[in-house]
Design a protein around this motif. Structure first.
Motif, PDB file in Angstrom:
ATOM      1  N   GLU A  13       0.829  -1.205   0.000  1.00  0.00           N
ATOM      2  CA  GLU A  13       0.000   0.000   0.000  1.00  0.00           C
ATOM      3  C   GLU A  13       0.862   1.254   0.000  1.00  0.00           C
ATOM      4  O   GLU A  13       0.580   2.218  -0.711  1.00  0.00           O
ATOM      5  CB  GLU A  13      -0.929   0.001   1.217  1.00  0.00           C
ATOM      6  N   ARG A  16       2.467   1.730  -3.407  1.00  0.00           N
ATOM      7  CA  ARG A  16       1.471   2.175  -4.376  1.00  0.00           C
ATOM      8  C   ARG A  16       1.150   3.651  -4.175  1.00  0.00           C
ATOM      9  O   ARG A  16       1.014   4.403  -5.151  1.00  0.00           O
ATOM     10  CB  ARG A  16       0.200   1.337  -4.262  1.00  0.00           C
ATOM     11  N   THR A  17       1.024   4.047  -2.923  1.00  0.00           N
ATOM     12  CA  THR A  17       0.735   5.448  -2.625  1.00  0.00           C
ATOM     13  C   THR A  17       1.858   6.347  -3.098  1.00  0.00           C
ATOM     14  O   THR A  17       1.625   7.410  -3.691  1.00  0.00           O
ATOM     15  CB  THR A  17       0.516   5.643  -1.115  1.00  0.00           C
ATOM     16  N   ILE A  20       1.735   6.559  -6.971  1.00  0.00           N
ATOM     17  CA  ILE A  20       0.647   7.429  -7.433  1.00  0.00           C
ATOM     18  C   ILE A  20       0.975   8.891  -7.163  1.00  0.00           C
ATOM     19  O   ILE A  20       0.767   9.764  -8.014  1.00  0.00           O
ATOM     20  CB  ILE A  20      -0.676   7.034  -6.752  1.00  0.00           C
ATOM     21  N   THR A  21       1.517   9.167  -5.981  1.00  0.00           N
ATOM     22  CA  THR A  21       1.853  10.542  -5.616  1.00  0.00           C
ATOM     23  C   THR A  21       2.924  11.110  -6.534  1.00  0.00           C
ATOM     24  O   THR A  21       2.808  12.241  -7.026  1.00  0.00           O
ATOM     25  CB  THR A  21       2.331  10.607  -4.153  1.00  0.00           C
ATOM     26  N   SER A  76      -5.317   8.254  -2.324  1.00  0.00           N
ATOM     27  CA  SER A  76      -4.213   7.345  -2.021  1.00  0.00           C
ATOM     28  C   SER A  76      -3.696   7.557  -0.603  1.00  0.00           C
ATOM     29  O   SER A  76      -3.453   6.603   0.133  1.00  0.00           O
ATOM     30  CB  SER A  76      -3.072   7.553  -3.031  1.00  0.00           C
ATOM     31  N   SER A  79      -6.459   6.378   2.002  1.00  0.00           N
ATOM     32  CA  SER A  79      -6.623   4.926   2.109  1.00  0.00           C
ATOM     33  C   SER A  79      -5.430   4.263   2.777  1.00  0.00           C
ATOM     34  O   SER A  79      -5.561   3.201   3.394  1.00  0.00           O
ATOM     35  CB  SER A  79      -6.847   4.317   0.725  1.00  0.00           C
ATOM     36  N   SER A  80      -4.244   4.873   2.659  1.00  0.00           N
ATOM     37  CA  SER A  80      -3.051   4.300   3.281  1.00  0.00           C
ATOM     38  C   SER A  80      -2.830   4.812   4.697  1.00  0.00           C
ATOM     39  O   SER A  80      -1.922   4.367   5.397  1.00  0.00           O
ATOM     40  CB  SER A  80      -1.816   4.610   2.430  1.00  0.00           C
ATOM     41  N   ARG A 186     -12.650   2.888  -5.282  1.00  0.00           N
ATOM     42  CA  ARG A 186     -12.111   3.980  -6.084  1.00  0.00           C
ATOM     43  C   ARG A 186     -12.467   3.836  -7.557  1.00  0.00           C
ATOM     44  O   ARG A 186     -12.497   2.738  -8.095  1.00  0.00           O
ATOM     45  CB  ARG A 186     -10.577   4.054  -5.925  1.00  0.00           C
TER      46      ARG A 186
END
Length: 277
Positions: A13, A16-17, A20-21, A76, A79-80, A186
């Motif tokens: 997670e 992934r965050t 995405i960031t 993101s 959710s994390s 999402r």
């Protein structure tokens, strides 16, 4: 082992965050330049009508992309669990009034008549005011986007079993085949044809922000009736005079045994419906 699996999931997670960031920021940099140059072209006031139309499209779509990127980053992070939570005592009744007041013109423009049931008492919770505002903002925005014109939307606040319960209800313009659980994922939209300009992140962000504060957000769909319920622990209910009416673990007020602070039976007295056009 279970602990190892949980650790791997959390690591995934986080990665992934971060991805995405980073990608979102890389996209945002050239997008900022595009928006700036569009503004400069608008100031030139071109005489060609076709060019003015092209500029309007660029302006609208670049603004939409900017909002999508911001929502993606926030979703993101939320959710994390990396978003900071600055919780404090908060009058959730007053915050809800203000949020709905901000949307009064948008509700009217969407052809939605609002029925508001908020008690006169101060309903005090321990929450982050900024995050709670974003939750109400997302839910109100969804009602403007997806409600059937000419119908009513209902907004209720009550205290049950020691919890402040906020309920948003509206009639959707189209019947959804998705469940409430699906809609909080999402990139999922109620309008499967994607005729609206939503990102599909609003409910997911609202749910994550609620859970960050120890609250819950549930979505239920019954035909074209759409309902969102937010629950958060209520610290106390204060009468308008300022005298506290404590809410115990069982939800009963200290000076009114057998009631729920603001019970369903007392709503007609304590929560005067206010219809906004």
């Amino acid at each position: 082992s279970v602990s190892r699996a949980v650790e791997e999931r959390m690591k995934s997670e986080r990665l992934r965050t971060e991805l995405i960031t980073n990608v979102s920021h890389d996209i945002k940099t050239p997008l900022t330049s595009i928006i700036s140059y569009v503004d400069l072209i608008k100031k030139e006031q071109p005489e060609n009508e076709n060019i003015r139309g092209y500029i309007e499209v660029l302006d609208r779509q670049s603004g939409r992309l900017k909002k999508l990127i911001e929502d993606l980053i926030e979703a993101s992070k939320a959710s994390s669990g990396v978003l900071p939570v600055n919780a404090a005592e908060l009058d959730i009744a007053e915050l809800l009034r203000q949020a709905l007041g901000e949307y009064s013109e948008r509700f009217a423009a969407a052809g939605v008549n609002t029925v508001v049931n908020i008690p006169d008492e101060r309903v005090v919770v321990f929450a982050d005011g900024r995050h709670m505002w974003r939750i109400f903002d997302n839910l109100s925005s969804n009602i403007c986007k997806y409600s059937l014109a000419g119908t009513r939307a209902y907004f209720d606040l009550k205290v049950e079993r020691g919890e402040a319960v906020i309920i948003f209800r509206n009639i959707s313009s189209e019947q959804s085949e998705l469940s409430g659980i699906d809609l909080t994922e999402r990139f999922v939209q109620r309008d499967s044809s994607r005729h609206t300009e939503g990102s599909g992140l609003g409910l997911a962000i609202a749910k994550s922000l609620a859970e960050l504060q120890g609250a819950s957000l549930e979505v239920s769909v019954d035909g074209d009736l759409f309902k969102v319920t937010v629950r958060i622990k209520c610290l106390r209910v204060e009468k308008p005079s300022g005298l506290p009416e404590l809410v115990g673990d069982n939800g009963n007020s200290s000076d009114a045994p057998g009631t729920d602070g603001i019970s369903d039976s007392d709503q007609s007295d304590n929560a005067k419906p206010n219809t906004q056009n």
